[in-house]
Structure formats: structure tokens, C-alpha cells
Design an enzyme around this catalytic site. Structure first.
Site, PDB file in Angstrom:
ATOM      1  CE  LYS A 132     -37.974  71.695 -28.832  1.00 16.50           C
ATOM      2  NZ  LYS A 132     -37.690  71.166 -27.507  1.00 16.50           N
ATOM      3  CD  GLU A 216     -37.895  75.385 -35.658  1.00 12.49           C
ATOM      4  OE1 GLU A 216     -37.970  74.222 -36.084  1.00 12.49           O
ATOM      5  OE2 GLU A 216     -38.542  75.799 -34.684  1.00 12.49           O
ATOM      6  CD  GLU A 304     -43.128  71.408 -27.425  1.00 17.46           C
ATOM      7  OE1 GLU A 304     -41.968  70.965 -27.465  1.00 17.46           O
ATOM      8  OE2 GLU A 304     -43.563  72.069 -26.473  1.00 17.46           O
ATOM      9  CG  ASN A 306     -46.843  69.245 -24.928  1.00 18.03           C
ATOM     10  OD1 ASN A 306     -45.640  69.130 -24.749  1.00 18.03           O
ATOM     11  ND2 ASN A 306     -47.426  70.406 -25.161  1.00 18.03           N
ATOM     12  CG  PHE A 364     -44.522  90.075 -16.826  1.00 21.06           C
ATOM     13  CD1 PHE A 364     -45.481  91.072 -16.780  1.00 21.06           C
ATOM     14  CD2 PHE A 364     -43.475  90.208 -17.727  1.00 21.06           C
ATOM     15  CE1 PHE A 364     -45.409  92.172 -17.621  1.00 21.06           C
ATOM     16  CE2 PHE A 364     -43.390  91.298 -18.562  1.00 21.06           C
ATOM     17  CZ  PHE A 364     -44.354  92.286 -18.515  1.00 21.06           C
TER      18      PHE A 364
END
Length: 685
Positions: A132, A216, A304, A306, A364
Site C-alpha cells: 500500500k 490517511e 489500490e 488489483n 447480511f
């Protein structure tokens, strides 16, 4: 069973790529890759664990190799066994799908050492985008919008507070090496920043063996919008429009669509150009996805990248006409991209629902396991694609992700795509496991979703007390009662039907009932219903309201198409008992109705009711899984809410707590045990 494509991608048979590809994955994505390989004339090798030996992907492939027992660490993540399978079958290339080894640079290096092509980006891109901190620095350098924050590693809690004040609250403290929501904390003030630093660094160290943290700005109520990119080994890169992925639970996507209702062409181009700039900065050569957070003012920030094919890639294929797996294979062979940016269209609208073997009424979606006793995909409907790797009789096991399929609908516009999704969900037959179709259907008909007023907190905002199923209007309730009553009478008439032979010894007297007087119970309310039939139409009076229900009444079919006063409905009768209980799937949700004739209802009042079990003294497993830890022993005193044991299911750990304060009478499980849903774990006195 497998994807029925809505893509129009052509294939040049003179363009030679590979003779044989091994797919280092399982389930629907393995089937998806095999489908394109077949189209391209490429032989395929499936790998599988011992429990997956009769899986669909194994049957579809030209060859199959067992790489170990059921646990993923011993099979689908077992690099040595997979490398051995590659040597044995002489596969020239490997497609990793998503998950498992798809973003593992060590696996890519092993393949390169054996001169086997990895169908994905090179190891430099995987490494750069996997970290990251490094990916954020590279994004900044490529002039990609990044979330305001501190680029380096935070040394201690005091420095964390100083940085948080400079950025401005709220802030997100997260592990540099992290993922899956671990090692992440949101802080709204100095005290929460100190606590967040401590907890996040501990979690990061235990989960990833790396306690480096970054801080951040926290974007409150953002949208999650991603850009699909495609690059080759000749310096070309394209952006293939966006995917809206804001409907999530536990940081996992549930419903995706392309394009996004929120973006205008200017923002779309800006996001696409920045995504391509980042891809070029790392010399990206394959299909990849750059994820952004987008705030309410259309400011977007890099999240990000992928470095693999995404689960939700079909919606992009539908609106662009490209086959992304085919493009990945071409690029891996060294061919340049066939398209220019101006060639990439947005044709129509596509929506994807992830159909899971989960109980949506528990957080959920808590995993469900079982065998598919009946399974029928709605591919007979127009504009429907289903990517799956299962068939009737398939097992959904505790070892792997509980996804049943990806259901994709395509239309000329969003309204048509959503209407087709509604119909597809109603026509999807899944028996033997609990599934999340009720939740998916409620999301796509929700007024906020239809208007495009969504963010990553959509589910918790719309259902603050958890998902409860579809809430029937009075008219819908009457429709359900009328359909259920008509079904009841149709079953009774079928049972009475007797084909009288000429030589029958006993004359049969057919009882003719003009009006069926019924008592129907739904949600603890009893309704008086009178039904009569004339051919295929039933006239039903529900609490004084009259409705006409028409159907072919094919009671052997799992799907029943009915018309209630001209309104078409597709229902499923899931179960029917002699005692009058009937389960009906109506508008996505399963309703339990209890239907008796008026006489039977009168007599039923004299029946004794079964006493309910005292559940406060016992702890049962809410899902199938493996016991990780047990924190109590017989004789221990426990407080209400105290953790008793932890159960892991489908890579998620769930804490089981005491329902009341008391003494432990017996412990019926131990660490390592496999338990089923409803199994008794611990008993209190």
C-alpha cells in the site's frame, strides 16, 4: 452451469497463442477461463482438491490433476503440487483466476524459472501494487489523485496524533501490508488515534507479520468505483470504463454495475486517464483494476490496484463487447492490443448480483453449506448471463468461498437491466442451501438504489436493524394469500383426481366443492379466504377483497407463473406439509403460510402446542464451520455476552457469546471440531 456469454468478442483463429493452459483455480472462474480457452482452441488443465474431484471445472477441462486435500493451504495454495502438475501436463502457461495465487509474486517467479508463462502482469507490477505504501507513492508520482495522508511509516502514537492533526479528522489508520479489513481503524480525535495506532499495529503484526502503519484522510460515505485497465508488453494501455461497486457488506461487494449512474463523461475520462497513467508507470501488461473512492462532489482518490482479473469483470465485457480472458491470453503471448481508446464503447447497461450460499438475515450473510438438491439457472430469459461452477448435486462446503454464481443481466439502459435482474432472481431455482436472493432483490428495487443514491454504507443505512426480508404492502399481502390459497386448492383437487376405469369395481363419488372456505395464517395474523375455481382461474376473496388468480397450475414445476388480476408474478412453492404449512418464495422473500380448511382450523384449536426450547441456557452454532477456540470448561461462571468459543467459517472468525449469566453445565465441542448449523456447543445450568 457455466457462463452464457453476452459478449461479442471475435477471435482470429490464425493467431496462435498456447497449446495448453493450466488454470490454477476452482469454481466459476476456472469454468469462465476454460470457456474462452475452448473458443480459442486451447487445451486446458484443471487442478482440484480431493473434495473437488467431481466439480464442474474438472469435468469441463481436457485434463485434471489432484493437488492435495480440501484445505486451501494444502491444495489451491500448494505451489509445489501445482508446479508438479504443470511439469506433468506440460502446460505452457498458467491462468490464476482471482484469489488464491493470482497476486502472489513468488508463484509468478517460480513459473518464470520454469519458462512457463504467467497470464497476468510481471512480478514488478504485482510487488509494486501489492504494497500500500509503495503503490501510493507510485500513484502520486504518476499524478494520480491520492487520499491526503502521510506517505511514510508512522513511528509511534505521538507521531500518529501529530500527523492526524495535520491531515484533519477523521483519519484512517491502516496496515501497510494489510487487506480484508484487518489492521484498520477510523479515528475522530487524538484519543482514538492513540488507541487506533496501538490496536492496528498489534493486528497488523499478528495478521501479516508486518506492523507498519500509514495514516490517511478518511472519506466519509464514499462510493467505490473502479476502472478496468488493459495493457500489453509494447507500452500500450487502455481504460475500459468503470464499474460501480458501492453495495458492500463486510468490505465485500454484493451488487456491481457498469457504467456508474454517478459519473459524467468528464469525470470518467479523468479517472480512466489516471488509471492508465498508473498502469504505464508500472509497465502493466494484462487486465487489471484501479480502485477509487469517490466523494459526493465527484472528487476521486486512488485506493489500490488489483493486479488480476476481478470477480465482477462480466459487467465490463457486456458493455464493451470484449472478452477480457481472451485479451489476457493474447497479451501474455506478446501480441499488441487490437483496440485503440476511441474504439472502447459504452453499449447499454449491465448489472451483476453475487449469489451466495448465505443467510442474509444474519449479518447480511453468514455462510450456509449443503448439497444443491435442485438447481436451475434463469438463462432462458433474454439478456441474462450466469457465471457458475456448480450443478444439481454439487456441495457447498466449509472449505471454500460460498459463492453459488454471478448473475448478470444486460439491457439497453439501466431500467431494462434492473427489470431483467428482478425477473432473473424470481426465476432462479436454488434448493438445498440457504441463499441471499431475497437481499439481492430488495437492493435492486430499493428507491435509493434506483435513484443512484448509494455509498459503501448503503446496507447498514437502509437496514440499520439488519435485513428482515421484503415488507409486503396490503395489496402484495392479498396477492400472496390469494396465490397460496389457489395453490392449496390446486393440490387438493390433484389429490382427489382419480382416473375411473370402465371395469372399476368400486364406483368413485367425486366430491364437488363449489367454494373452499379457508383459514390462512401469515405473520401471526389469521385471514378468512374463500376460493372457487373455473378452469385455470381461481376467484379468491381475501378478507372481503376479490382477486382472480390464473395459471397453468403445473404443480410439478419448481417455478409457477401466475397472473393476479393481470399482474404477472413468478413464485416458487418450496415446501408443503400435510399439516397445512407451506413455504412460498414471493418477490424474492420466503414466506411461511399455514392453510387449513375452515373445519380443520376449528379442530386445530384443540391441539396442544409444542413448548418452545429455552435457548438462553444453550449455545448452538449459527452456521457450519470449525471450532477455533473454546474459552470455558464445565463449572466456570460466565457473564451474559462473554465469549464462549470462536467458530471459523469460509475464512471468517465468529465469536459465540453467552445468552445469560450462569454456570457452565457441559461443553460439547473442542478446538478443531467441525460443527454443523444448529449443533449444540455449550450448555448452561
Amino acid at each position: 452451469m457455466v457462463s452464457r456469454s453476452l459478449c461479442s468478442a471475435g477471435y482470429d483463429s490464425n493467431e496462435k497463442t498456447f497449446d495448453k493452459i493450466l488454470i490454477a483455480n476452482r469454481g466459476e472462474i476456472a469454468c469462465r477461463v476454460i470457456k474462452t480457452c475452448k473458443k480459442m482452441g486451447i487445451k486446458t488443465v484443471a487442478i482440484h482438491s480431493d473434495v473437488d474431484a467431481s466439480s464442474v471445472h474438472v469435468k469441463m477441462a481436457d485434463e485434471a490433476v489432484c493437488v492435495g486435500p480440501a484445505p486451501t493451504s494444502k491444495s489451491y495454495l500448494n505451489m509445489d503440487a501445482i508446479m508438479e502438475a504443470i511439469k506433468k501436463t506440460r502446460a505452457q502457461a498458467v491462468h490464476p483466476g482471482y484469489g488464491f495465487l493470482s497476486e502472489n509474486k513468488e508463484f509468478a517467479k517460480c513459473l518464470a524459472a520454469e519458462d512457463v508463462i504467467f497470464i497476468g502482469p510481471d512480478t514488478h507490477a504485482i510487488q509494486a501494487m501489492g504494497d500500500k505504501i509503495e503503490s501510493k507513492l507510485l500513484a502520486k508520482k504518476a499524478k494520480v489523485n491520492t487520499i491526503p495522508g502521510f506517505d511514510g511509516v508512522v513511528k509511534d502514537a505521538d507521531e500518529a496524533v501529530r500527523i492526524a492533526r495535520e491531515i484533519g479528522y477523521p483519519v484512517m489508520i491502516k496496515a501497510s501490508a494489510g487487506g480484508g479489513g484487518k489492521g484498520m481503524r477510523i479515528a475522530w480525535d487524538d484519543e482514538e488515534t492513540r488507541d487506533g495506532f496501538r490496536f492496528s499495529s498489534q493486528e497488523a503484526a499478528s495478521s501479516f507479520g508486518d506492523d507498519r502503519l500509514l495514516i490517511e484522510k478518511f472519506i466519509d460515505n464514499p462510493r467505490h468505483i473502479e476502472i478496468q485497465v488493459l495493457g500489453d508488453k509494447h507500452g500500450n494501455a487502455l481504460w475500459l470504463n468503470e464499474r460501480e461497486c458501492s453495495i458492500q457488506r463486510r468490505n465485500q461487494k454484493v451488487v456491481e454495475e457498469a457504467p456508474s449512474i454517478f459519473l459524467d463523461s468528464e469525470t470518467r475520462r479523468a479517472m480512466g486517464e489516471q488509471a492508465v497513467a498508473l498502469a504505464k508507470a508500472v509497465k502493466y501488461s494484462s487486465a487489471g483494476t484501479v480502485e477509487f473512492l469517490v466523494d459526493s462532489k465527484k472528487n476521486f482518490y486512488f485506493l489500490e490496484m488489483n493486479t488480476r482479473l476481478q470477480v465482477e469483470h462480466p459487467v465490463t465485457e457486456c458493455i464493451t463487447g470484449l472478452d477480457l480472458v481472451q485479451e489476457m491470453i493474447r497479451v501474455a503471448k506478446g501480441y499488441p492490443l487490437r483496440h485503440k481508446q476511441a474504439d472502447i464503447p459504452i453499449n447499454g447497461w449491465a448489472v451483476e448480483c453475487r449469489v451466495y450460499a448465505e443467510d442474509p438475515y444474519k449479518s447480511f450473510g453468514l455462510p450456509s453449506v449443503g448439497r444443491l438438491s435442485q438447481y436451475q439457472e434463469p438463462i432462458h430469459l433474454p439478456g441474462v448471463r450466469v457465471d457458475s461452477g456448480i450443478q444439481p448435486g454439487s456441495d457447498i462446503s466449509i472449505y471454500y468461498d460460498p459463492m453459488i454464481s454471478k448473475l448478470i443481466t444486460y439491457g439497453s439502459d439501466r431500467t431494462e437491466a434492473l427489470k431483467r435482474m428482478e425477473d432473473a432472481l424470481d426465476n432462479y431455482v436454488i434448493r438445498g442451501v440457504t441463499h441471499n436472493i431475497a437481499l439481492l432483490r430488495e437492493v435492486i428495487i430499493n428507491s435509493r438504489f434506483i435513484e443512484g443514491d448509494i455509498n459503501t454504507k448503503f446496507l447498514s443505512d437502509v437496514y440499520p436493524d439488519g435485513f428482515k426480508g421484503h415488507k409486503l404492502t396490503e395489496n402484495e399481502r392479498n396477492q400472496l394469500l390469494a396465490i397460496a390459497s389457489s395453490l392449496f386448492v390446486a393440490f387438493q383437487l390433484r389429490a382427489q383426481h382419480f382416473q375411473e376405469h370402465e371395469n372399476s369395481r368400486v364406483p368413485i363419488i367425486q366430491p364437488q366443492v363449489a367454494n373452499w372456505q379457508l383459514s390462512v395464517k401469515l405473520h401471526d395474523e389469521v385471514h378468512t379466504v374463500v376460493a372457487s375455481n373455473s378452469g385455470p382461474t381461481f376467484s379468491v376473496e381475501v378478507d372481503g377483497s376479490k382477486l382472480n388468480v390464473t395459471s397453468t397450475w403445473n404443480l410439478a414445476s419448481p417455478l409457477l407463473s401466475v397472473s393476479v388480476d393481470g399482474t404477472p408474478r413468478t413464485v416458487q412453492c418450496l415446501s408443503r406439509e400435510a399439516g397445512g404449512n407451506m413455504s412460498i418464495q414471493f418477490l424474492g422473500t420466503v414466506y411461511k403460510v399455514h392453510i387449513l380448511t375452515k373445519l380443520a382450523a376449528e379442530l386445530n384449536k384443540f391441539m396442544l402446542e409444542k413448548a418452545a426450547e429455552d435457548t438462553s441456557s444453550i449455545l448452538r452454532s449459527p452456521m457450519p464451520g470449525v471450532v477455533v477456540t473454546v474459552s470455558v470448561k464445565p463449572g466456570d461462571m460466565v457473564a451474559e455476552g462473554q465469549e464462549i468459543c470462536v467458530i471459523e467459517a469460509m475464512k471468517m472468525q465468529n465469536s459465540m457469546t453467552a445468552g445469560k449469566t450462569g454456570k457452565v453445565k457441559s461443553v460439547r465441542c473442542k478446538a478443531g471440531d467441525t460443527v454443523g448449523e444448529g449443533d449444540l456447543l455449550v450448555e448452561l445450568e
